[in-house]
Design a protein around this motif. Structure first.
Motif, PDB file in Angstrom:
ATOM      1  N   GLU A 100      22.397  80.784 -68.686  1.00 56.53           N
ATOM      2  CA  GLU A 100      23.089  79.517 -68.405  1.00 56.53           C
ATOM      3  C   GLU A 100      24.600  79.738 -68.331  1.00 56.53           C
ATOM      4  N   GLU A 101      25.084  80.713 -69.132  1.00 57.19           N
ATOM      5  CA  GLU A 101      26.542  80.901 -69.270  1.00 57.19           C
ATOM      6  C   GLU A 101      27.117  81.641 -68.068  1.00 57.19           C
ATOM      7  N   HIS A 147      22.370  77.958 -77.971  1.00 61.98           N
ATOM      8  CA  HIS A 147      21.140  78.110 -77.181  1.00 61.98           C
ATOM      9  C   HIS A 147      19.986  78.604 -78.064  1.00 61.98           C
ATOM     10  N   HIS A 168      21.751  69.385 -74.744  1.00 60.51           N
ATOM     11  CA  HIS A 168      22.711  70.338 -75.320  1.00 60.51           C
ATOM     12  C   HIS A 168      23.287  69.755 -76.601  1.00 60.51           C
ATOM     13  N   CYS A 208      26.956  78.988 -78.452  1.00 64.83           N
ATOM     14  CA  CYS A 208      26.806  77.736 -77.696  1.00 64.83           C
ATOM     15  C   CYS A 208      25.548  76.996 -78.162  1.00 64.83           C
ATOM     16  N   ASP A 242      17.801  76.671 -72.861  1.00 64.20           N
ATOM     17  CA  ASP A 242      18.406  77.921 -72.394  1.00 64.20           C
ATOM     18  C   ASP A 242      18.386  78.939 -73.534  1.00 64.20           C
TER      19      ASP A 242
HETATM   20 ZN   LIG Z   1      25.560  75.959 -73.758  1.00 60.13          ZN
END
Ligand SMILES: [Zn+2]
Ligand SMILES: [Zn+2]
Length: 414
Positions: A149-150, A117, A176, A115, A90
């Motif tokens: 994705e978020e 990504h 992830h 996150c 992502d």
């Molecule tokens: Zn994430």
């Protein structure tokens, strides 16, 4: 494929990484930090997508652009054949002000790769670079870089735009980073691994009045209080105790003065479950409890329930296969077979509804990879002091390469 030990700084000494990928570690770190410095939000990943597409083309990989608006797919063909496998990363960042002070900190106010990504994108680019130079596999590896994705459902958008029609594949895999797990350790669990995420909004219509004349009113405050309490019994009394579920009321809005009984009240919040039957039950019981409680008081309700992401459910054979590959890459000691499922949600779940596959965690370590004075707070996901751990780049890229080539060189799993 030569074997080399993990470079200094990584946590697990038994790793078996791919040597040319280790040679490419500096370049991958540079790419990761460039993406980190220029975060873009959901469906705005124009420059990130351009960087990804440019690199893929530079390495001789044909690119499909514009799937899910800003999504990019690299098509890496090996020996002729009809087999195919998908690897997904992502690209989007979060609306958050970064607190880190290092050189690659976000250049964009209020946006941050909190996150990881940026790291996911760089790891998959590392795999693509290696696969393009070593096409000793049957069929096609699709490297999928998704937007949003978020919360934006970018995976679903790519599917709706024809991802699996244009890119036929037997299975799809995701990954992830996971702070708190040893750097480079990998973990997975078969079956439900991440929860469904859903939102609700309840409006209670009563009858407003002077607060000194409650007998003239239908008090929505009392209805809200009763509904809030009764809803909590859905998890404790209606759900099977072995099925996890969360019902959190996160806002209650009503009223404007001490001497007015308000006309209406509103409650909103989130529901998380690991299976669709539990989710169906929760939605139904919430509706019943709210409308019948309101009726008992002479009030009425409007209830809206929005299903955002479905639960992420790993498929058995693909999870077994991913586990074997993890053991090859990080050694048995580095593999956690029984990671705890999390109530967080992940839109890779949409892809697993369409194709068999498996989503795994790769440990991001305890945060010591960051410089001192990096900022406040722990290195958790969505924390303003988070940073992806660059020592994972060759680990994740090696996993991707071994997963894809191993998958295509063995008989189909189904
Ligand atoms: Zn994430
Ligand atoms: Zn996130």
């Amino acid at each position: 494929m030569t074997v080399a030990m993990v470079p200094p700084g990584a946590a697990i000494p038994t790793m078996n990484l791919i040597d040319p990928i280790l040679q490419f570690h500096d370049e991958l770190t540079r790419i990761r930090r460039e993406i980190h410095a220029h975060p873009e939000l959901a469906y705005e990943e124009v420059k990130t997508a351009e960087l990804v597409a440019r690199k893929l083309e530079e390495w001789g990989i044909p690119v499909i652009r514009g799937l899910g608006k800003t999504g990019v797919v690299g098509v890496i063909k090996g020996r002729p054949g009809t087999r195919g496998v998908g690897l997904r990363a992502d690209m989007d960042a979060l609306p958050l002000q970064e607190h880190n002070g290092f050189a690659h900190k976000s250049r964009h106010d209020g946006r941050m790769h909190a996150c990881g990504h940026d790291g996911h994108t760089a790891m998959l680019l590392g795999a693509a670079h290696h696969l393009a130079k070593n096409r000793d596999f049957d069929g096609t590896v699709y490297v999928i870089f998704q937007p949003a994705e978020e919360g934006g459902g970018g995976a679903k958008q790519m599917i709706d735009d024809g991802l699996f029609v244009q890119c036929p594949m037997e299975a799809i895999f995701g990954m992830h980073n996971w702070p708190g797990m040893a750097a480079g350790a990998m973990g997975v669990v078969a079956g439900p691994m991440m929860a469904s995420s859903n939102e609700f909004e309840l409006t209670i219509h009563g009858k407003g009045s002077h607060a000194a004349q409650p007998h003239m009113a239908i008090d929505p405050v009392m209805v809200a209080v009763q509904v809030a309490q009764s809803w909590q019994t859905i998890v404790s009394r209606n759900a099977n105790p072995l099925d996890a579920a969360v019902l959190s009321i996160t806002q209650i809005h009503t009223g404007s003065a001490t001497n007015i009984i308000p006309d209406s009240a509103q409650m909103v919040g989130t529901v998380r479950t690991f299976t669709l039957p539990v989710l169906d039950m929760m939605e139904q019981r919430m509706r019943e409890v709210a409308s019948h409680t309101a009726a008992a008081f002479g009030a009425r309700v409007e209830f809206e329930f929005r299903r955002n992401y479905p639960p992420l459910i790993n498929h058995g054979p693909e999870t077994e296969f991913a586990l074997q590959v993890m053991k090859e890459v990080v050694g048995s000691d580095g593999v956690k077979k029984d990671v705890q499922p999390t109530m967080g949600a992940e839109d890779f779940a949409f892809m697993l509804l369409e194709k068999p596959g498996c989503y795994v965690f790769i440990g991001n370590g305890d945060g010591l990879h960051r410089e001192s004075g990096h900022g406040l707070g722990p290195c958790n996901l969505h924390n303003p002091s988070y940073d992806f751990n660059d020592s994972l780049l060759p680990v994740g890229a090696s996993y991707w390469v071994r997963l894809a080539t191993g998958f295509l060189s063995r008989p189909p799993l189904r």
